[in-house]
Design a protein around this motif. Sequence first.
Motif, short mmCIF file in Angstrom:
data_model
loop_
_atom_site.label_atom_id
_atom_site.label_comp_id
_atom_site.label_asym_id
_atom_site.label_seq_id
_atom_site.Cartn_x
_atom_site.Cartn_y
_atom_site.Cartn_z
N ASP A 181 42.57 45.01 29.77
CA ASP A 181 42.89 44.29 31.00
C ASP A 181 41.79 43.27 31.28
N ASN A 182 42.02 42.44 32.32
CA ASN A 182 41.06 41.42 32.71
C ASN A 182 40.51 41.78 34.08
N PRO A 183 39.32 42.38 34.16
CA PRO A 183 38.79 42.87 35.44
C PRO A 183 38.40 41.75 36.41
N ALA A 184 38.27 40.52 35.92
CA ALA A 184 37.88 39.41 36.79
C ALA A 184 39.08 38.67 37.36
N LEU A 185 40.29 39.11 37.00
CA LEU A 185 41.49 38.34 37.29
C LEU A 185 41.71 38.09 38.77
N ASP A 186 41.55 39.10 39.61
CA ASP A 186 41.87 38.98 41.03
C ASP A 186 40.64 38.91 41.92
N ILE A 187 39.49 38.67 41.33
CA ILE A 187 38.25 38.59 42.11
C ILE A 187 38.03 37.15 42.54
N ARG A 188 37.70 36.94 43.81
CA ARG A 188 37.47 35.61 44.34
C ARG A 188 36.03 35.46 44.80
N ALA A 189 35.54 34.26 44.70
CA ALA A 189 34.17 33.96 45.13
C ALA A 189 34.12 33.84 46.65
N PRO A 190 32.97 34.13 47.25
CA PRO A 190 32.84 33.91 48.70
C PRO A 190 32.95 32.43 49.02
N LYS A 191 33.53 32.14 50.18
CA LYS A 191 33.69 30.74 50.57
C LYS A 191 32.35 30.18 51.03
N ARG B 295 34.91 46.48 27.26
CA ARG B 295 36.19 47.14 27.60
C ARG B 295 36.06 48.14 28.73
N VAL B 296 34.84 48.52 29.09
CA VAL B 296 34.68 49.49 30.18
C VAL B 296 34.33 48.82 31.50
N VAL B 297 34.20 47.51 31.51
CA VAL B 297 33.89 46.80 32.76
C VAL B 297 35.10 46.85 33.68
N SER B 298 34.88 47.16 34.94
CA SER B 298 35.97 47.28 35.91
C SER B 298 35.90 46.16 36.94
N GLY B 299 36.97 46.08 37.73
CA GLY B 299 36.96 45.12 38.83
C GLY B 299 35.84 45.38 39.81
N HIS B 300 35.52 46.66 40.03
CA HIS B 300 34.41 47.03 40.91
C HIS B 300 33.10 46.48 40.37
#
Length: 310
Positions: free
Chosen positions: A93-103, A47-52
Motif C-alpha cells: 500500500d501507499n501510506p502517504a496517499l491520504d496524508i496532507r501537509a499543514p496549511k 513495506r512496514v511504514v504506516s500512515g501513522h
Amino acid sequence: MLTGPISDFIRHLAAEKRHSPRTCDAYQRDLTRLATWLWQEGGGEWRVVSGHDVRRYVATLNREGLSGRSIARHLSSARRFYQFLLRERLVTDNPALDIRAPKSGRRLPRVTDVDQLNHLLDASPDDPLEMRDLCMFELMYSSGLRLSELAGLNLDAVDLKGGEVRVLGKGSKERVLPVGRKALKAIRCWLPVRSGLASEQEPALFVSRRGDRLSHRSIQSRLNRWGLKKGADQKLHPHMLRHSFASHMLESSGDLRAVQELLGHADIATTQVYTHLDFQHLARVYDQSHPRARRHRYDGSERKEMNTGE
C-alpha cells in the motif's frame, strides 16, 4: 535496506521518465531525509511504514520549521516513491496517499518596480563579463525566463532577426518567446565577446571566463553583484526578474491567459498569484473598457452615463 530502493527509483525517474538531473536530485534529497528519519526511529523496511509513521514525520518536519509548501513537496515525493514501490511489488500500500501537509500562508512573489528595473538595466557595463551579465538580465526580464531556462540556452535558440528565443521549460516542454528590443541589442553586444571566450564546439549562449556554460549559482551570484554595484535597494535574485516580468505584463495588459502562456505555466491558478499585485490597475482597466462601466468626459469632467428616459 532503505537506500537501495531510492537509488532504483531515481534511476527510474532519469531513464524512464526523463526527468532532469535537478529534479532527480530533489527527489533523492527528500527521500534520503525520510529514510534517515525512519532509520533513527527504528524502521528498517519501506513495506512496514504506516500512515501513522508518515504523520509523525510530517509533525517532525513542521517542528523543524518547514513551511506547509515544503512539507507538501516532501509528501509528494513520498507518494510518488511508493507508487514506484507498488509497481515493483515491494510494498502492498501507499501510506502517504491520504496524508496532507499543514496549511501555511501563501507567500506572495517579490517584484521590483519598473523604475528601479529600468535604472538597473540602463546602467553601463564596466567590463566584458558585465556585458554578459547585462545581456542575461535583459533577456530574463524581457522574456520571463526561469533560471534553468536561461542557463540552458544555446546559441541556436536565439533568432535575432525574428526577435524570438526558444526555451526548454519544465517537463521538457518547449516554447518560443518574443525578445524585446533592449534584450536583442544586449545579445548583439555580447556575441562578439562570447566568441573570444568559448570554443566553436561550445553550444552555450552564456559562458564563464573559462569558456564553459555558466552555472545556476554563478548567474545568481552575478545578479546579486550587479544589484549591489548598480544601486538596487533590495537583494536581487533571478526569479525576482521573472516575477517582475509577470506582474508588469499583467499590469499593462490584464491578459491572464497570455501571461500564462509566456510563463509556461501548466495551470492558470499558478499565474493568478500575480493578480493581487495590481488589482487597482485591473479595476481601472475595467472602468475604462467595459461597455457598461465606461465613463464619458465632458469639458474635462467625468460623469457616468445616465438614462433620463427621454
